[in-house]
Design a protein around this motif. Structure first.
Motif, PDB file in Angstrom:
ATOM      1  N   GLU A 270       0.837  -1.188   0.000  1.00  0.00           N
ATOM      2  CA  GLU A 270       0.000   0.000   0.000  1.00  0.00           C
ATOM      3  C   GLU A 270       0.870   1.235   0.000  1.00  0.00           C
ATOM      4  OE1 GLU A 270      -3.023   2.557   0.144  1.00  0.00           O
ATOM      5  OE2 GLU A 270      -3.171   0.412  -0.127  1.00  0.00           O
TER       6      GLU A 270
ATOM      7  N   ASN B 273      -5.866  -2.361  -4.073  1.00  0.00           N
ATOM      8  CA  ASN B 273      -4.645  -2.737  -3.390  1.00  0.00           C
ATOM      9  C   ASN B 273      -4.719  -4.146  -2.801  1.00  0.00           C
ATOM     10  OD1 ASN B 273      -6.478  -2.163  -1.404  1.00  0.00           O
ATOM     11  ND2 ASN B 273      -5.155  -0.790  -0.245  1.00  0.00           N
TER      12      ASN B 273
ATOM     13  N   TYR C 226      -0.364  -4.670  -8.271  1.00  0.00           N
ATOM     14  CA  TYR C 226      -0.477  -3.233  -8.535  1.00  0.00           C
ATOM     15  C   TYR C 226       0.503  -2.409  -7.708  1.00  0.00           C
ATOM     16  CZ  TYR C 226      -4.683  -4.329 -11.143  1.00  0.00           C
ATOM     17  OH  TYR C 226      -5.566  -4.839 -12.048  1.00  0.00           O
ATOM     18  N   GLU C 227       0.616  -2.697  -6.428  1.00  0.00           N
ATOM     19  CA  GLU C 227       1.487  -1.916  -5.554  1.00  0.00           C
ATOM     20  C   GLU C 227       2.955  -2.335  -5.652  1.00  0.00           C
ATOM     21  OE1 GLU C 227       0.741   0.748  -3.702  1.00  0.00           O
ATOM     22  OE2 GLU C 227      -1.338   0.680  -4.358  1.00  0.00           O
TER      23      GLU C 227
ATOM     24  N   ARG D  46       3.078  -0.415 -10.222  1.00  0.00           N
ATOM     25  CA  ARG D  46       3.423   0.958  -9.869  1.00  0.00           C
ATOM     26  C   ARG D  46       4.922   1.218  -9.977  1.00  0.00           C
ATOM     27  NH1 ARG D  46       3.041   3.988  -4.060  1.00  0.00           N
ATOM     28  NH2 ARG D  46       3.896   5.963  -4.810  1.00  0.00           N
TER      29      ARG D  46
ATOM     30  N   ASN E 159      -4.492   5.219  -5.479  1.00  0.00           N
ATOM     31  CA  ASN E 159      -5.079   3.888  -5.614  1.00  0.00           C
ATOM     32  C   ASN E 159      -6.551   3.975  -5.238  1.00  0.00           C
ATOM     33  OD1 ASN E 159      -5.944   1.130  -4.863  1.00  0.00           O
ATOM     34  ND2 ASN E 159      -3.813   0.630  -5.315  1.00  0.00           N
TER      35      ASN E 159
ATOM     36  N   GLN F  13     -12.092   6.576  -6.851  1.00  0.00           N
ATOM     37  CA  GLN F  13     -11.222   6.758  -8.010  1.00  0.00           C
ATOM     38  C   GLN F  13     -11.672   7.943  -8.863  1.00  0.00           C
ATOM     39  OE1 GLN F  13     -10.745   3.607 -11.030  1.00  0.00           O
ATOM     40  NE2 GLN F  13      -8.564   3.751 -10.536  1.00  0.00           N
TER      41      GLN F  13
END
Length: 179
Positions: A29, A49, A54-55, A59, A79, A87
């Protein structure tokens, strides 16, 4: 208009080069600005997350590739944490705060349409990342799903070995592209 296209091209190139590697990971995160100094401001909006990639992978790979392609560019990150309303607020904030291009991994491909239209109206190109999104996007970057499916099927058949003889492997996806 040259800056508009340059921004979309830099971001699309960064995402294209990082996307293939991003599908490999496990994650955490975070938030805040990532790279650079006084150059182009690039918004990176990821959908959630809970999926580690993704994290921990997507990213950092996008940030690293943007920095490599444009050393003075700044990646501004948020995020959505699986919430489309969050979002939408994040994207609105980025647009109002002057990002020049947005990489959008949409929480919900339909609900972000108005935010994508707002970006277009503000001359901010949107690069849909990892999944399509409704609205006037400038580019769409994802993985080669047909190739991935074929490779997965071949690996499954190989792993099954003789037990696959006469069997059938079926791959089904319930996802449909928005119209």
């Amino acid at each position: 208009m040259d800056g508009y296209l340059r921004g979309a091209a830099v971001v699309a190139a960064a995402v294209c080069l990082a996307a293939g590697l991003g599908a490999c990971g496990t994650g955490g995160e975070s938030g805040g600005n990532a790279s650079g100094g006084g150059g182009m401001r690039i918004g990176l909006l990821l959908p959630e997350n809970q999926t580690a990639r993704y994290e921990q992978f997507d990213r950092p790979l996008v940030e690293r590739k943007v920095k490599e392609l444009c050393g003075d560019c700044v990646v501004e990150y948020a995020n959505g944490r699986g919430d489309a309303a969050t979002q939408i607020r994040q994207m609105d904030s980025m647009i109002n705060n002057g990002v020049e291009v947005v990489i959008l991994g949409a929480v919900d491909v339909r609900s972000l349409r108005s935010a994508v239209e707002e970006a277009r109206d503000a001359d901010v190109p949107v690069v849909a990342y990892d999944r399509p999104v409704e609205g006037p996007v400038s580019a769409y970057v994802s993985y080669e799903s047909e190739t991935i499916g074929r490779v997965q099927g071949e690996a499954l058949l190989k792993a099954l070995g003789d037990r696959a003889n006469g069997g059938q492997v079926v791959r089904w996806s319930g996802w449909r592209a928005p119209r």
